[in-house]
Design a protein around this motif. Structure first.
Motif, PDB file in Angstrom:
ATOM      1  N   ILE A 125      48.805  40.261  84.417  1.00  0.00           N
ATOM      2  CA  ILE A 125      48.413  40.600  83.044  1.00  0.00           C
ATOM      3  C   ILE A 125      48.095  39.331  82.264  1.00  0.00           C
ATOM      4  CG2 ILE A 125      49.229  41.598  80.878  1.00  0.00           C
ATOM      5  CD1 ILE A 125      50.856  43.580  82.573  1.00  0.00           C
ATOM      6  N   ILE A 151      50.851  46.363  75.720  1.00  0.00           N
ATOM      7  CA  ILE A 151      51.488  46.183  77.019  1.00  0.00           C
ATOM      8  C   ILE A 151      52.797  46.949  77.004  1.00  0.00           C
ATOM      9  CG2 ILE A 151      52.424  44.545  78.676  1.00  0.00           C
ATOM     10  CD1 ILE A 151      50.703  42.379  77.355  1.00  0.00           C
ATOM     11  N   PHE A 158      48.101  48.385  79.094  1.00  0.00           N
ATOM     12  CA  PHE A 158      48.713  48.096  80.385  1.00  0.00           C
ATOM     13  C   PHE A 158      50.042  48.856  80.388  1.00  0.00           C
ATOM     14  CE2 PHE A 158      45.937  44.506  79.733  1.00  0.00           C
ATOM     15  CZ  PHE A 158      45.503  44.129  81.005  1.00  0.00           C
ATOM     16  N   THR A 167      50.054  49.999  85.726  1.00  0.00           N
ATOM     17  CA  THR A 167      50.857  48.927  86.332  1.00  0.00           C
ATOM     18  C   THR A 167      51.886  49.458  87.329  1.00  0.00           C
ATOM     19  OG1 THR A 167      52.367  49.067  84.461  1.00  0.00           O
ATOM     20  CG2 THR A 167      50.614  47.396  84.342  1.00  0.00           C
ATOM     21  N   VAL A 212      44.961  50.405  82.051  1.00  0.00           N
ATOM     22  CA  VAL A 212      45.258  49.736  83.312  1.00  0.00           C
ATOM     23  C   VAL A 212      46.659  50.162  83.723  1.00  0.00           C
ATOM     24  CG1 VAL A 212      45.608  47.532  84.472  1.00  0.00           C
ATOM     25  CG2 VAL A 212      43.790  47.756  82.760  1.00  0.00           C
ATOM     26  N   VAL A 235      45.969  45.509  89.700  1.00  0.00           N
ATOM     27  CA  VAL A 235      45.947  45.417  88.239  1.00  0.00           C
ATOM     28  C   VAL A 235      44.722  44.629  87.768  1.00  0.00           C
ATOM     29  CG1 VAL A 235      47.143  44.403  86.249  1.00  0.00           C
ATOM     30  CG2 VAL A 235      48.426  45.711  87.963  1.00  0.00           C
TER      31      VAL A 235
END
Length: 264
Positions: free
Chosen positions: A99, A89, A21, A51, A49, A72
């Motif tokens: 998240i 992350i 992320f 963000t 992913v 997201v």
């Protein structure tokens, strides 16, 4: 041809899957592009992913736009969530709660690098308290630098900030560059079971050049090592060795800015 395809598929699936992320950095020096490159180099399969989207180069961030929680969640919904062995992350933007929803059921190791603002440029639309509220408890380990430690720990004292984070639910804390300035870089790993006793620490000579994405690379390689089954101190050592090698190969690209681009 069929045999070759079968062998390729088998080899690919033997690699651990690591979800990232993070933000999109078009220079490739940090964010999802750099994370995916590092994970592939570490023999992992990346699932990304995004963000936030940034406009940046090696001079710093010029602008930043956060994706919505729905965007997201939709990205993560098509990731191979059941196959994840680790999660990294990075920049969160306004997606901390999303998240948390995505990772609520995960059993993967979660490495949170709490990037609050770039070395140069505006903050990433991020509230330290919101981040801590949503991400601290689900993280296996967090990797703040000195400035991020003080902001998340809500104290001007590193020692008190560490105590505050453990009291708030932090399990493992790997502080990168606890000194902040000077001729050396010192990393320290602590955990809630023995918060006064470092489990791992390293001191390095500070390099003269400025490198784009070194903290990002460190946390990604840490996640990769954990995904391969390394215990935490071995993973930290592997991550630092990887960053050192990337710095040795770093490129100066004047057209993109003053910082050096790390090559993992």
């Amino acid at each position: 041809a069929i045999v070759a395809q079968t062998n390729m598929k088998s080899t690919a699936l033997s690699r651990p899957v690591v979800a990232v992320f993070a933000g999109f950095d078009g220079s490739g020096g940090a964010g999802v592009l750099a994370d995916c490159r590092a994970l592939l180099a570490a023999n992992c399969l990346p699932a990304a992913v995004t963000t936030v989207i940034t406009a940046q180069n090696l001079n710093g961030v010029q602008a930043c736009w956060s994706l919505t929680a729905q965007q997201v969640r939709a990205q993560f919904a098509v990731c191979p969530a059941a196959a994840l062995t680790a999660v990294k992350i990075g920049v969160v933007g306004k997606s901390a709660a999303a998240i948390k929803d995505c990772l609520r059921q995960t059993t993967a190791a979660v490495v949170w690098d709490p990037v609050l603002s770039p070395t140069r440029g505006p903050a990433f639309n991020t509230s330290p308290r919101q981040l801590k509220r949503h991400l601290l408890a689900l993280s296996t380990i967090i990797t703040p630098n000195r400035r991020e430690l003080l902001l998340l720990g809500e104290s001007h004292s590193p020692r008190q900030a560490i105590k505050n984070l453990f009291a708030a639910g932090c399990r493992q804390l790997l502080i990168t560059d606890i000194n902040g300035k000077g001729k050396t870089v010192q990393h320290i790993l602590l955990n809630t079971k023995a918060p006064a006793t470092p489990l791992w620490e390293t001191t390095l000579t500070r390099r003269r050049d400025v490198y784009h994405g070194s903290g990002c690379l460190f946390s990604t390689l840490l996640a990769a090592a954990l995904a391969h089954g390394s215990e935490i101190t071995a993973a930290a050592t592997a991550a630092q060795n990887g960053v050192n090698k990337a710095m040795d190969k770093a490129l100066s690209l004047p057209a993109l800015g003053r910082q050096k681009l790390l090559i993992s």
